[in-house]
Design a protein around this motif. Structure first.
Motif, PDB file in Angstrom:
ATOM      1  N   LYS A   2       0.845  -1.184   0.000  1.00  0.00           N
ATOM      2  CA  LYS A   2       0.000   0.000   0.000  1.00  0.00           C
ATOM      3  C   LYS A   2       0.889   1.245   0.000  1.00  0.00           C
ATOM      4  O   LYS A   2       2.038   1.207   0.384  1.00  0.00           O
ATOM      5  CB  LYS A   2      -0.906   0.001   1.234  1.00  0.00           C
ATOM      6  CG  LYS A   2      -1.893  -1.170   1.241  1.00  0.00           C
ATOM      7  CD  LYS A   2      -2.750  -1.117   2.475  1.00  0.00           C
ATOM      8  CE  LYS A   2      -3.736  -2.288   2.491  1.00  0.00           C
ATOM      9  NZ  LYS A   2      -4.560  -2.298   3.699  1.00  0.00           N
ATOM     10  N   ARG A   3       0.333   2.371  -0.391  1.00  0.00           N
ATOM     11  CA  ARG A   3       1.078   3.615  -0.396  1.00  0.00           C
ATOM     12  C   ARG A   3       0.968   4.261   0.988  1.00  0.00           C
ATOM     13  O   ARG A   3      -0.037   4.872   1.330  1.00  0.00           O
ATOM     14  CB  ARG A   3       0.509   4.580  -1.445  1.00  0.00           C
ATOM     15  CG  ARG A   3       1.284   5.884  -1.562  1.00  0.00           C
ATOM     16  CD  ARG A   3       0.518   6.891  -2.385  1.00  0.00           C
ATOM     17  NE  ARG A   3       0.333   6.470  -3.746  1.00  0.00           N
ATOM     18  CZ  ARG A   3       1.215   6.688  -4.711  1.00  0.00           C
ATOM     19  NH1 ARG A   3       2.329   7.311  -4.441  1.00  0.00           N
ATOM     20  NH2 ARG A   3       0.976   6.283  -5.931  1.00  0.00           N
ATOM     21  N   LEU A 165       7.611  -2.766  -6.342  1.00  0.00           N
ATOM     22  CA  LEU A 165       7.706  -1.404  -5.835  1.00  0.00           C
ATOM     23  C   LEU A 165       7.025  -0.355  -6.705  1.00  0.00           C
ATOM     24  O   LEU A 165       6.653   0.706  -6.202  1.00  0.00           O
ATOM     25  CB  LEU A 165       9.184  -1.013  -5.666  1.00  0.00           C
ATOM     26  CG  LEU A 165       9.963  -1.782  -4.592  1.00  0.00           C
ATOM     27  CD1 LEU A 165      11.444  -1.421  -4.660  1.00  0.00           C
ATOM     28  CD2 LEU A 165       9.419  -1.476  -3.207  1.00  0.00           C
ATOM     29  N   LEU A 166       6.869  -0.612  -7.996  1.00  0.00           N
ATOM     30  CA  LEU A 166       6.275   0.405  -8.863  1.00  0.00           C
ATOM     31  C   LEU A 166       4.749   0.408  -8.764  1.00  0.00           C
ATOM     32  O   LEU A 166       4.122  -0.618  -8.507  1.00  0.00           O
ATOM     33  CB  LEU A 166       6.692   0.180 -10.314  1.00  0.00           C
ATOM     34  CG  LEU A 166       8.179   0.368 -10.614  1.00  0.00           C
ATOM     35  CD1 LEU A 166       8.449   0.170 -12.095  1.00  0.00           C
ATOM     36  CD2 LEU A 166       8.680   1.733 -10.161  1.00  0.00           C
ATOM     37  N   ASP A 167       4.173   1.576  -8.974  1.00  0.00           N
ATOM     38  CA  ASP A 167       2.720   1.752  -8.871  1.00  0.00           C
ATOM     39  C   ASP A 167       2.082   1.335 -10.199  1.00  0.00           C
ATOM     40  O   ASP A 167       1.695   2.166 -11.019  1.00  0.00           O
ATOM     41  CB  ASP A 167       2.411   3.217  -8.549  1.00  0.00           C
ATOM     42  CG  ASP A 167       0.954   3.429  -8.159  1.00  0.00           C
ATOM     43  OD1 ASP A 167       0.260   2.425  -7.901  1.00  0.00           O
ATOM     44  OD2 ASP A 167       0.527   4.594  -8.109  1.00  0.00           O
ATOM     45  N   LYS A 184       1.798   2.334 -16.127  1.00  0.00           N
ATOM     46  CA  LYS A 184       1.841   3.595 -15.395  1.00  0.00           C
ATOM     47  C   LYS A 184       2.993   3.671 -14.392  1.00  0.00           C
ATOM     48  O   LYS A 184       3.177   4.709 -13.750  1.00  0.00           O
ATOM     49  CB  LYS A 184       0.516   3.813 -14.640  1.00  0.00           C
ATOM     50  CG  LYS A 184      -0.725   3.715 -15.525  1.00  0.00           C
ATOM     51  CD  LYS A 184      -0.718   4.748 -16.643  1.00  0.00           C
ATOM     52  CE  LYS A 184      -2.015   4.695 -17.452  1.00  0.00           C
ATOM     53  NZ  LYS A 184      -2.001   5.647 -18.597  1.00  0.00           N
ATOM     54  N   GLY A 185       3.765   2.602 -14.252  1.00  0.00           N
ATOM     55  CA  GLY A 185       4.852   2.606 -13.268  1.00  0.00           C
ATOM     56  C   GLY A 185       6.011   3.489 -13.649  1.00  0.00           C
ATOM     57  O   GLY A 185       6.794   3.913 -12.788  1.00  0.00           O
ATOM     58  N   VAL A 195      10.793   8.830 -15.397  1.00  0.00           N
ATOM     59  CA  VAL A 195      10.260   9.027 -14.046  1.00  0.00           C
ATOM     60  C   VAL A 195       9.647   7.716 -13.563  1.00  0.00           C
ATOM     61  O   VAL A 195       8.768   7.147 -14.221  1.00  0.00           O
ATOM     62  CB  VAL A 195       9.194  10.140 -14.009  1.00  0.00           C
ATOM     63  CG1 VAL A 195       8.736  10.373 -12.562  1.00  0.00           C
ATOM     64  CG2 VAL A 195       9.731  11.430 -14.617  1.00  0.00           C
ATOM     65  N   PHE A 196      10.112   7.236 -12.412  1.00  0.00           N
ATOM     66  CA  PHE A 196       9.569   6.030 -11.791  1.00  0.00           C
ATOM     67  C   PHE A 196       8.541   6.438 -10.746  1.00  0.00           C
ATOM     68  O   PHE A 196       8.817   7.300  -9.889  1.00  0.00           O
ATOM     69  CB  PHE A 196      10.686   5.227 -11.118  1.00  0.00           C
ATOM     70  CG  PHE A 196      11.659   4.605 -12.085  1.00  0.00           C
ATOM     71  CD1 PHE A 196      11.514   3.291 -12.503  1.00  0.00           C
ATOM     72  CD2 PHE A 196      12.734   5.339 -12.573  1.00  0.00           C
ATOM     73  CE1 PHE A 196      12.404   2.715 -13.384  1.00  0.00           C
ATOM     74  CE2 PHE A 196      13.638   4.781 -13.468  1.00  0.00           C
ATOM     75  CZ  PHE A 196      13.473   3.465 -13.881  1.00  0.00           C
ATOM     76  N   HIS A 197       7.373   5.800 -10.782  1.00  0.00           N
ATOM     77  CA  HIS A 197       6.284   6.084  -9.846  1.00  0.00           C
ATOM     78  C   HIS A 197       6.123   4.874  -8.923  1.00  0.00           C
ATOM     79  O   HIS A 197       5.752   3.782  -9.380  1.00  0.00           O
ATOM     80  CB  HIS A 197       4.990   6.358 -10.606  1.00  0.00           C
ATOM     81  CG  HIS A 197       5.124   7.460 -11.618  1.00  0.00           C
ATOM     82  ND1 HIS A 197       5.008   8.794 -11.296  1.00  0.00           N
ATOM     83  CD2 HIS A 197       5.393   7.418 -12.965  1.00  0.00           C
ATOM     84  CE1 HIS A 197       5.186   9.528 -12.386  1.00  0.00           C
ATOM     85  NE2 HIS A 197       5.424   8.719 -13.407  1.00  0.00           N
ATOM     86  N   LEU A 198       6.402   5.068  -7.640  1.00  0.00           N
ATOM     87  CA  LEU A 198       6.416   3.978  -6.670  1.00  0.00           C
ATOM     88  C   LEU A 198       5.091   3.909  -5.919  1.00  0.00           C
ATOM     89  O   LEU A 198       4.380   4.910  -5.783  1.00  0.00           O
ATOM     90  CB  LEU A 198       7.566   4.155  -5.683  1.00  0.00           C
ATOM     91  CG  LEU A 198       8.968   3.723  -6.144  1.00  0.00           C
ATOM     92  CD1 LEU A 198       9.422   4.492  -7.378  1.00  0.00           C
ATOM     93  CD2 LEU A 198       9.986   3.916  -5.016  1.00  0.00           C
TER      94      LEU A 198
END
Length: 584
Positions: A2-3, A165-167, A184-185, A195-198
């Motif tokens: 979860k974030r 780890l990526l979203d 979308k990660g 750009v990496f989105h976690l």
């Protein structure tokens, strides 16, 4: 995962408490073998430095590479070797000593920068970097390279950090969904920004990116899925001359579109580099010591016969090094096949630590281990010996083993299977030593060897295969993906790290406190607080008898006299391969 939000220091301390878990320098000169010594001239410094070009550099392995696809490999030596023909966002610098374990830019202009809560990491790319056909490397190629790692059915061998780890929940990879906009990660605002989105804060993301060859760019129109590994598209100083031949090898030749001015961590010295696969381990040592082969790619040192030959010759000893390799050769016990902790304790109590130490070569092979994390991991604590003793001469405690067998309802012992890598004589010797030790208390081990190139993917690294074959334990080894507790232990002990193939979490632990520890530790900014959790997890897995500590490796390495730019690389636990050349 979860974030979550970043924790305060007080909350971080609460995480440590909530787990509820129980509480090396350079190679020495005096080596086993009659008090003989090796030179250690390539430890902490570059030996035989040269920019001389030409010749054919011959490298060999006793098995085969797990894959030549940078996104589909996990062996340390494979990641070391792949830098000859591939570049990635960040890499380990081509430097001896501790500096070799620090992230530096490769394709990227600099290290990644994060947003305030470390859930986004941005990398700017160098301009003008090219592939083997002269086309430019673009940010979208790195996004695609990361996206393809989400399909474990195609890329079975590599690490699973990005998919964890990526979203990008629910994403199945570009082999099933060719529209890259659905991933979308990772985003690419322009051709030179990634750009990496976690899905959670992660302070060690630069370290992860440095370790992983999975950011090696792959143009989508060049990808051939599983067959891509037969001829990866080069971004490094060398390119594949022809398709790689599994169990035979292949050759690298110069990539004329690689630019030395953009790449301080590689050289382009030999005209040609040959990889010879499937050679008998003892024959490989013979050819290495005679100069017919220049590099034994596994990087774990010569075998027992080679050790005796090397140490008995003054000429060989001056061309040898014996560094702490950064690996821990340990034995996972599968908690699904042997679910009763008392039965697992019996195995550990009965283990003859002295015979295992000798199987790896005694003093030149390493130091008896206590913790699972080796000494080169930041903040690692020595640990407590549970059900064993890390002492030379310690042969196990059969009385305690029999007590544990009674407690697990098997007073007369039980049967299980142990596996090992058949092309590694040291591991065969370890398996035979375990068989003899456990037989003393009625535990019958059936031994089975498998080739190293399939061992971690299709046999010991496959939960379904372990279940089908009833494999209770086996030989294994691990080097830190990066030198923190997360970079060493998460892939071995987190339920989220268990994958169908190429699985490193071989014990298949599903401990709620440990799983929560891995979920919570990524929220903590203070490294000291993170280290507390890492050490508690290390302690818990030993107390649960899910791992048998064995040996913190030392490698007896040999370098022919005409091999140039040789140094021990701490990031890979072996000689560095990206700068080697030949003097003649």
């Amino acid at each position: 995962m979860k974030r979550p939000k970043v924790l305060t220091a007080a909350a971080a301390g609460a995480v440590v408490l909530s787990l509820g878990l129980s509480a090396c320098g350079g190679g020495g000169d005096d080596q086993q073998g009659g008090g003989t010594s090796v030179s250690n001239a390539a430890i902490g410094k570059v030996h035989n430095a040269s920019d001389k070009k030409g010749g054919t550099l011959k490298m060999a392995t006793s098995s085969d590479i797990d894959s030549t696809d940078p996104g589909n490999m996990y062996y340390a030596w494979a990641n070391n070797f792949t830098r000859l023909y591939s570049r990635m966002l960040l890499t380990y610098p081509a430097k001896p000593g501790p500096d070799g374990f620090k992230p530096v830019p490769d394709i990227a202009e600099g290290l990644g920068t994060s947003n305030a809560d470390k859930t986004e990491w941005t990398y700017k790319l160098k301009r003008g970097l090219k592939y083997e056909d002269g086309s430019e490397i673009r940010a979208e190629d790195i996004k695609y390279a990361v996206a393809r790692t989400f399909d474990r059915g195609v890329l079975r061998n590599g690490p699973s950090y990005f998919s964890n780890l990526l979203d990008a929940k629910g994403y199945k990879g570009p082999f099933k969904d060719k529209d890259l906009d659905n991933f979308k990660g990772v985003s690419t605002p322009d051709d030179h920004t990634v750009v990496f989105h976690l899905n959670a804060p992660f302070a060690e993301f630069n370290e992860l990116v440095t370790f992983s060859g999975q950011t090696t760019p792959v143009p989508q129109d060049k990808d051939k899925g599983e067959r891509y590994g037969l001829h990866p598209f080069s971004s490094g100083p060398y390119k594949w001359e022809a398709d790689y031949q599994p169990n035979k090898g292949g050759a690298l030749v110069r990539n004329e579109h690689w630019d030395q001015a953009t790449d301080p961590n590689r050289k382009q010295l030999p005209d040609r580099i040959e990889l010879l696969a499937g050679m008998n381990a003892d024959e490989l040592d013979n050819q290495l010591l005679s100069g017919q082969i220049h590099v034994a790619l596994e990087g774990t040192g010569v075998q027992d016969n080679g050790r005796k030959t090397l140490l008995s010759s003054a000429d060989h000893r001056k061309n040898a090094d014996n560094p702490p390799g950064g690996f821990h050769w340990y034995m996972p016990i599968n908690t699904k096949v042997i679910p009763n902790v008392e039965c697992r304790k019996a195995i550990v109590w009965a283990t003859n630590r002295d015979s295992l130490w000798r199987a790896y070569g005694g003093d030149v092979g390493g130091e008896l281990a206590t913790s699972i994390m080796p000494p080169n991991v930041e903040g690692r604590e020595k640990g407590t010996d549970y059900y064993t003793k890390a002492e030379k001469g310690y042969t196990g405690d059969t009385a305690k083993a029999k007590e544990a067998l009674t407690a697990c309802g098997q007073p007369n012992g039980f049967e299980t299977k142990m596996v090992y890598r058949s092309d590694r004589p040291k591991e065969k010797a370890v398996a035979e030593a375990m068989q003899a030790a456990l037989q003393r208390v009625g535990i019958k081990l059936t031994l089975q060897g498998y080739p190293a190139n399939t061992y971690t993917n299709d046999q010991f690294g496959s939960p379904s295969f372990i279940k089908k074959e009833g494999i209770g334990l086996g030989t294994y080894g691990w080097h830190a993906d990066w030198p923190t507790g997360y970079g060493y232990l998460q892939a071995l002990t987190d339920k989220d790290a268990i994958v169908p193939s190429g699985n490193a979490a071989i014990s298949e632990l599903d401990d709620p406190a440990i799983n929560k520890g891995w979920d919570d530790v990524v929220k903590i900014e203070d490294p000291a607080q993170r280290n507390k959790i890492y050490n508690q997890i290390d302690d818990s897995i030993r107390k649960q008898a899910a791992f048998i500590p064995n040996v913190y490796a030392k490698s007896l390495l040999y370098r022919p006299a005409n091999l140039t730019n040789v140094f021990f690389h701490e990031g890979y636990g072996m000689y560095n391969y990206s700068t080697m050349g030949l003097s003649g």
